[in-house]
Design a protein around this motif. Structure first.
Motif, PDB file in Angstrom:
ATOM      1  N   ILE A  39      35.069  27.703  48.445  1.00  0.00           N
ATOM      2  CA  ILE A  39      35.018  28.404  47.156  1.00  0.00           C
ATOM      3  C   ILE A  39      34.520  27.435  46.094  1.00  0.00           C
ATOM      4  CG2 ILE A  39      36.352  29.630  45.409  1.00  0.00           C
ATOM      5  CD1 ILE A  39      38.327  30.372  47.648  1.00  0.00           C
ATOM      6  N   ALA A  40      33.467  27.822  45.403  1.00  0.00           N
ATOM      7  CA  ALA A  40      32.921  26.995  44.327  1.00  0.00           C
ATOM      8  C   ALA A  40      33.161  27.605  42.958  1.00  0.00           C
ATOM      9  CB  ALA A  40      31.418  26.788  44.522  1.00  0.00           C
ATOM     10  N   LEU A  41      33.381  28.929  42.912  1.00  0.00           N
ATOM     11  CA  LEU A  41      33.455  29.648  41.649  1.00  0.00           C
ATOM     12  C   LEU A  41      34.608  30.636  41.669  1.00  0.00           C
ATOM     13  CD1 LEU A  41      29.653  30.489  41.575  1.00  0.00           C
ATOM     14  CD2 LEU A  41      30.738  28.658  40.259  1.00  0.00           C
ATOM     15  N   SER A  42      35.210  30.830  40.508  1.00  0.00           N
ATOM     16  CA  SER A  42      36.341  31.745  40.400  1.00  0.00           C
ATOM     17  C   SER A  42      36.118  32.749  39.280  1.00  0.00           C
ATOM     18  CB  SER A  42      37.626  30.957  40.132  1.00  0.00           C
ATOM     19  OG  SER A  42      38.694  31.817  39.797  1.00  0.00           O
ATOM     20  N   GLY A  43      36.589  33.976  39.502  1.00  0.00           N
ATOM     21  CA  GLY A  43      36.566  34.982  38.449  1.00  0.00           C
ATOM     22  C   GLY A  43      37.847  34.975  37.635  1.00  0.00           C
ATOM     23  N   ALA A  87      33.466  31.204  36.551  1.00  0.00           N
ATOM     24  CA  ALA A  87      32.134  31.805  36.441  1.00  0.00           C
ATOM     25  C   ALA A  87      32.177  33.215  35.881  1.00  0.00           C
ATOM     26  CB  ALA A  87      31.456  31.810  37.822  1.00  0.00           C
ATOM     27  N   GLY A  88      33.205  33.509  35.093  1.00  0.00           N
ATOM     28  CA  GLY A  88      33.289  34.811  34.449  1.00  0.00           C
ATOM     29  C   GLY A  88      34.018  35.838  35.292  1.00  0.00           C
ATOM     30  N   LYS A  89      34.629  36.810  34.602  1.00  0.00           N
ATOM     31  CA  LYS A  89      35.355  37.861  35.312  1.00  0.00           C
ATOM     32  C   LYS A  89      34.370  38.847  35.941  1.00  0.00           C
ATOM     33  CE  LYS A  89      36.038  40.689  31.144  1.00  0.00           C
ATOM     34  NZ  LYS A  89      37.055  41.362  30.300  1.00  0.00           N
ATOM     35  N   TYR A  90      34.913  39.796  36.692  1.00  0.00           N
ATOM     36  CA  TYR A  90      34.073  40.689  37.503  1.00  0.00           C
ATOM     37  C   TYR A  90      33.037  41.442  36.680  1.00  0.00           C
ATOM     38  CZ  TYR A  90      36.424  44.924  35.832  1.00  0.00           C
ATOM     39  OH  TYR A  90      36.885  45.954  35.052  1.00  0.00           O
ATOM     40  N   SER A  91      33.410  41.829  35.441  1.00  0.00           N
ATOM     41  CA  SER A  91      32.516  42.656  34.632  1.00  0.00           C
ATOM     42  C   SER A  91      31.531  41.851  33.799  1.00  0.00           C
ATOM     43  CB  SER A  91      33.343  43.547  33.699  1.00  0.00           C
ATOM     44  OG  SER A  91      34.187  42.764  32.861  1.00  0.00           O
TER      45      SER A  91
END
Length: 377
Positions: free
Chosen positions: A114-118, A141-145
């Motif tokens: 895993i490199a990025l998280s929401g 890296a920003g939330k899902y939306s």
């Protein structure tokens, strides 16, 4: 027949596309044909299936979407079903939006995939995930939306793991795929059995080349609750709830996995008759009066801290809802609060079932004997 092929970069060169198709030159090996050998056995999960194919390929089906896991160094088979998403191993630099997927991946020793998280660092209750973000090993890296596409592309993202919230912003999924990033939408939250939710670890084991480890991990966890199968019901009635800021009470539906955990622990869920009501939500909001009618005589109250925060005393609970002072469980001192990490720790659900069983059978076990429940004094 057109098939979606995804790589790690925003665009693939024409030569790379030819190579994936197995026809980069006259001397190249022809692409294999995908042949299903057997169905991968799942004990509880209903929301995904896996077909095991010749050559080590595995075809995953989740709802109406299919994902072909291609072994490292293998060619992409020809004549794939329309719209199949190709996932070439090793799958690296994952953008993880679905929080329920983090615990299985950590349990498999694959956090480095895993490199990025929401989710931001302060939103994680899993210490490994929080520490990895604080150390800069995983970036937000920003939330899902509202993903940060620039960060995602710069990372060489090999896969985005979303939950079904992404369907509220379908343009985000489409944009990620246009950039060449495959999107897997997991549906573990739709499983109505806690062991079915936990069995999703096998899917992540397949994706990350840790299939055997996932099977062993799952079997070990299932064995933790196996002794409860032969126990008689305790006769204890139980309410699982939280109180909202607008004076409503959020409870789980009778078909939800939390109700199933209470049953497995030997209890009887007082709102077992609450049905789906025409939507897929696991919860329903009741008026204080309806909650009083259904739960005032419950033997045990379990307060869900994950929505409105934890409670430290019965006084604090009664402040939220004065009617609770009349509840049998409050008067008898049988109120418990869940840990806020509960819904992120999907691989530890057997521990919660065992906690519940201790409460139902022992009355007031010491907090030190419990993992997810704390006695509310």
């Amino acid at each position: 027949m057109q098939t979606k092929h995804f790589g790690l970069c925003a665009a693939l060169s024409a030569a790379a596309l030819l190579l994936l198709a197995g026809c980069a030159g006259s001397g190249s090996t022809a692409a294999p044909t995908l042949t299903v050998e057997s169905s991968y056995p799942l004990q509880y999960a209903k929301q995904f299936t896996v077909d095991e194919c010749t050559g080590g390929y595995e075809l995953i089906t989740i709802a109406d979407s299919q994902y072909l896991v291609v072994p490292q160094g293998a060619a992409v088979p020809e004549d794939l079903p329309q719209g199949t998403t190709v996932l070439q191993q090793p799958i690296e630099n994952i953008y993880l939006v679905s929080t329920s997927a983090m615990d299985p991946i950590i349990s498999l020793g694959a956090l480095d995939s895993i490199a990025l998280s929401g989710t931001k660092a302060d939103g994680w209750y899993l210490p490994e995930a929080k520490a990895a973000m604080q150390a800069g090993q995983i970036a937000y890296a920003g939330k899902y939306s509202a993903p940060d596409y620039e960060t995602i592309l710069a990372s060489g993202c090999g896969l985005a793991i979303e939950n079904t919230m992404i369907y509220h912003t379908p343009e985000v999924k489409e944009q990620l795929e246009k950039f060449g990033i495959p999107v897997l939408v997991e549906r573990s939250s739709y499983e109505t059995d806690p062991l079915a939710r936990m069995e999703w670890v096998k899917l992540y084991g397949i994706l990350l080349g840790k299939k055997q480890e996932a099977e062993q991990l799952f079997d070990t966890q299932v064995q933790c609750v196996a002794p409860l199968e032969n126990q008689q019901p305790t006769g204890k009635t139980v309410a699982f709830f939280s109180i909202t800021s607008n004076n409503l009470v959020t409870v789980r539906k009778g078909s939800d996995y939390v109700a199933r955990m209470i049953e497995m622990a030997g209890g009887s869920y007082v709102f077992d008759d609450l049905t789906d009501s025409g939507n897929n939500l696991a919860t329903i909001n009741l008026s204080l009066e309806d909650f009083y009618a259904g739960a005032k005589d419950a033997d045990v109250l379990l307060y869900n801290s994950t929505i409105e925060g934890s409670i430290a005393s019965t006084e604090q609970l009664v402040e939220k809802c004065p009617l609770l002072v009349q509840f049998k469980a409050v008067q008898n001192g049988n109120v418990w609060c869940t840990a806020q990490s509960l819904f992120q720790q999907s691989m530890e659900l057997p521990d919660l079932i065992l906690d519940m069983n201790r409460v139902f059978t022992e009355g007031t076990p010491a907090d030190s004997e419990l993992t997810f429940l704390t006695h509310v004094e």
